[in-house]
Design a protein around this motif. Structure first.
Motif, PDB file in Angstrom:
ATOM      1  N   GLN A  47       0.852  -1.181   0.000  1.00  0.00           N
ATOM      2  CA  GLN A  47       0.000   0.000   0.000  1.00  0.00           C
ATOM      3  C   GLN A  47       0.893   1.239   0.000  1.00  0.00           C
ATOM      4  O   GLN A  47       1.868   1.306   0.761  1.00  0.00           O
ATOM      5  CB  GLN A  47      -0.921   0.005   1.217  1.00  0.00           C
ATOM      6  N   ARG A  89       6.902  -7.459   7.445  1.00  0.00           N
ATOM      7  CA  ARG A  89       5.924  -6.420   7.778  1.00  0.00           C
ATOM      8  C   ARG A  89       6.688  -5.158   8.157  1.00  0.00           C
ATOM      9  O   ARG A  89       7.298  -5.092   9.219  1.00  0.00           O
ATOM     10  CB  ARG A  89       5.039  -6.876   8.933  1.00  0.00           C
ATOM     11  N   SER A 141       7.420  -0.643   6.849  1.00  0.00           N
ATOM     12  CA  SER A 141       7.050   0.509   6.039  1.00  0.00           C
ATOM     13  C   SER A 141       8.307   1.294   5.678  1.00  0.00           C
ATOM     14  O   SER A 141       9.305   1.262   6.415  1.00  0.00           O
ATOM     15  CB  SER A 141       6.072   1.427   6.784  1.00  0.00           C
ATOM     16  N   CYS A 177       9.329   5.194   4.791  1.00  0.00           N
ATOM     17  CA  CYS A 177       8.947   6.599   4.696  1.00  0.00           C
ATOM     18  C   CYS A 177       9.829   7.262   3.647  1.00  0.00           C
ATOM     19  O   CYS A 177      11.059   7.230   3.755  1.00  0.00           O
ATOM     20  CB  CYS A 177       9.126   7.307   6.040  1.00  0.00           C
ATOM     21  N   GLY A 201       4.504   7.311   1.822  1.00  0.00           N
ATOM     22  CA  GLY A 201       4.727   6.132   2.641  1.00  0.00           C
ATOM     23  C   GLY A 201       4.423   4.865   1.875  1.00  0.00           C
ATOM     24  O   GLY A 201       3.427   4.801   1.140  1.00  0.00           O
ATOM     25  N   GLU A 202       5.275   3.860   2.018  1.00  0.00           N
ATOM     26  CA  GLU A 202       5.094   2.562   1.384  1.00  0.00           C
ATOM     27  C   GLU A 202       5.021   1.511   2.486  1.00  0.00           C
ATOM     28  O   GLU A 202       5.953   1.398   3.286  1.00  0.00           O
ATOM     29  CB  GLU A 202       6.261   2.251   0.444  1.00  0.00           C
ATOM     30  N   SER A 203       3.942   0.754   2.526  1.00  0.00           N
ATOM     31  CA  SER A 203       3.740  -0.198   3.613  1.00  0.00           C
ATOM     32  C   SER A 203       3.558  -1.613   3.071  1.00  0.00           C
ATOM     33  O   SER A 203       2.786  -1.827   2.134  1.00  0.00           O
ATOM     34  CB  SER A 203       2.518   0.191   4.447  1.00  0.00           C
ATOM     35  N   SER A 255       1.192  -3.833   6.306  1.00  0.00           N
ATOM     36  CA  SER A 255       1.025  -2.953   7.466  1.00  0.00           C
ATOM     37  C   SER A 255      -0.080  -1.933   7.197  1.00  0.00           C
ATOM     38  O   SER A 255       0.184  -0.747   6.991  1.00  0.00           O
ATOM     39  CB  SER A 255       2.336  -2.225   7.790  1.00  0.00           C
ATOM     40  N   ASP A 282      -0.035   1.299   9.345  1.00  0.00           N
ATOM     41  CA  ASP A 282       0.933   2.305   8.912  1.00  0.00           C
ATOM     42  C   ASP A 282       0.431   3.061   7.695  1.00  0.00           C
ATOM     43  O   ASP A 282       0.604   4.276   7.572  1.00  0.00           O
ATOM     44  CB  ASP A 282       2.271   1.644   8.577  1.00  0.00           C
ATOM     45  N   HIS A 283      -0.174   2.326   6.759  1.00  0.00           N
ATOM     46  CA  HIS A 283      -0.673   2.965   5.540  1.00  0.00           C
ATOM     47  C   HIS A 283      -1.739   4.003   5.871  1.00  0.00           C
ATOM     48  O   HIS A 283      -1.682   5.141   5.378  1.00  0.00           O
ATOM     49  CB  HIS A 283      -1.243   1.909   4.595  1.00  0.00           C
ATOM     50  N   SER A 337      -0.122   7.063   7.509  1.00  0.00           N
ATOM     51  CA  SER A 337       0.604   7.942   6.585  1.00  0.00           C
ATOM     52  C   SER A 337      -0.358   8.712   5.695  1.00  0.00           C
ATOM     53  O   SER A 337      -0.130   9.890   5.383  1.00  0.00           O
ATOM     54  CB  SER A 337       1.596   7.126   5.747  1.00  0.00           C
ATOM     55  N   ARG A 343       1.353   4.010  13.158  1.00  0.00           N
ATOM     56  CA  ARG A 343      -0.036   3.699  13.491  1.00  0.00           C
ATOM     57  C   ARG A 343      -0.357   3.923  14.961  1.00  0.00           C
ATOM     58  O   ARG A 343      -1.525   4.025  15.341  1.00  0.00           O
ATOM     59  CB  ARG A 343      -0.375   2.258  13.102  1.00  0.00           C
TER      60      ARG A 343
END
Length: 404
Positions: free
Chosen positions: A314, A335, A337, A339, A349-351, A354, A357-358, A361, A384
């Motif tokens: 995500q 798992r 992320s 930034c 952000g790339e998760s 997670s 986290d998505h 962000s 998160r």
């Protein structure tokens, strides 16, 4: 239909060149291709819905020239459809390879419902699959082909998978996952020659002096915005249909949304084209509100998702090649992320697996909060678990100094 949901009571005509009622595209390379989604589940709405909403739906009808003078779209010789406002949602089309003697029947592209049906049918008998291009489409298709028992080879000219879309850390993670799932991933590589049989089908490819047998080829090397209709009408076009912050073209009663449009964004110094279903849907809702009298600029945070080799990626925001990366979590645990940092602040952000986290962000980027690199490097930071006010005081984003 966003216009009806926004309270629009006037006439609506929905014109499309495909023979199907509007359908969901994301499942074509995922659940539908894997056999987990039936044909009947693809349509967004039933034909009865459009009738109930007093929406004139015309499928299988390419729009011919736009006659801006009287405000008409020509549908066929002698058939003209008047408009007060016109929305162009013509999307994009696949870039195609050039083949001497015509395109082989076992070379496929994946864009439309009919493309997906042909590819799914061909996959049933394929044992050696070549994927050209390690972008989202190719990488989503690869595990499906492997699960069907095919030997999968992925060829990518760039030095890493999804190189234009994600960080080096995320690229490395997915390259390893695809390799573990049985695919051969060849980056920094190109096909030197297509070997064709007497029937014209591709039977093999020459790569680095070695010929590999092939039954099926999927090409995923990017898209071209469908802007020809707009260009023929004299609208501004620049690798897509140029629109302003309100999604209006150079003609104030004609708008463009989705993959065909290029629009300004606060974090970019040049026009941006965003190829995602979320962007198209958000722009449709924004434009519906605007047509119904609302004001403002389109600045929704772009977000994306992809399912590959049992992993969920995500992305929130738009990263750029020069952005830095900060990893939160443990990639080895599957798992984490990444930034993306630009000019010292969180830009995207790339998760991986997670979703918390998505979502965090996305909220941070949508709030306009300025999260600096020092805050992201704080020991034990969890996107998160840390609310936006704890991470940054709300304020205007820094002026962009680079572009997409």
């Amino acid at each position: 239909m966003p216009l009806r949901e926004a309270g629009y009571l006037g006439g609506i005509a929905l014109i499309g060149d495909e023979p199907h009622t509007p359908y969901h595209r994301p499942p074509l390379s995922k659940d539908y291709m894997a056999g987990g989604l039936a044909e009947a589940e693809l349509p967004i709405r039933t034909a009865e819905y459009y009738r109930d909403q007093d929406i004139w739906l015309r499928t299988g009808t390419p729009a011919a020239p736009i006659d801006r003078g009287p405000g008409h779209v020509v549908l066929a010789p002698g058939e003209r459809l008047p408009y007060e406002r016109l929305v162009l949602a013509t999307g994009a089309r696949n870039r195609r390879l050039d083949f001497d003697g015509g395109e082989p029947t076992n070379v496929h592209y994946l864009r439309t419902r009919d493309d997906a049906a042909r590819l799914r049918g061909a996959l049933a008998d394929a044992r050696r699959v070549l994927i050209i291009g390690a972008g989202f489409i190719g990488l989503e298709f690869a595990p499906v082909a492997a699960e069907h028992g095919a030997r999968v080879t992925i060829v990518e000219k760039a030095d890493r998978v999804m190189g234009r879309a994600v960080s080096a850390e995320v690229s490395a993670h997915f390259a390893a996952r695809h390799a573990a799932a049985g695919a051969e991933v060849l980056c920094g590589t190109a096909v030197d020659e297509f070997v064709r049989g007497a029937n014209g089908r591709v039977t093999g490819v020459r790569i680095g002096g070695q010929v590999r047998d092939v039954d099926l080829v999927l090409v995923g090397i990017g898209v071209i915005p469908n802007s020809e209709l707009a260009q023929a009408a004299g609208l501004a076009v620049d690798n897509g249909i140029v629109v302003d912050s309100g999604l209006a073209t150079s003609d104030p009663v004609i708008f463009a949304i989705g993959g065909c449009a290029r629009h300004p964004r606060p974090e970019a110094t040049e026009l941006v084209g965003v190829e995602s279903v979320q962007n198209a849907a958000d722009q449709a809702r924004f434009l519906a509100r605007r047509i119904c009298g609302a004001e403002g600029d389109y600045d929704d945070v772009p977000w994306f998702w992809s399912h590959q080799a049992g992993e969920k990626l995500q992305i929130a925001g738009l990263s750029q090649p020069g952005d830095g990366s900060l990893v939160l979590g443990d990639p080895a645990a599957g798992r984490f992320s990444v930034c993306r940092v630009r000019d010292g602040y969180l830009a995207a952000g790339e998760s991986i697996n997670s979703p918390g986290d998505h979502l965090a962000s996305r909220k941070l980027l949508a709030s306009g909060a300025r999260v600096d690199e020092a805050q992201l490097r704080a020991p034990g930071l969890s996107l998160r678990k840390s609310p936006a006010p704890a991470l940054a005081a709300a304020g205007p984003a820094p002026a962009p100094t680079s572009h997409l």
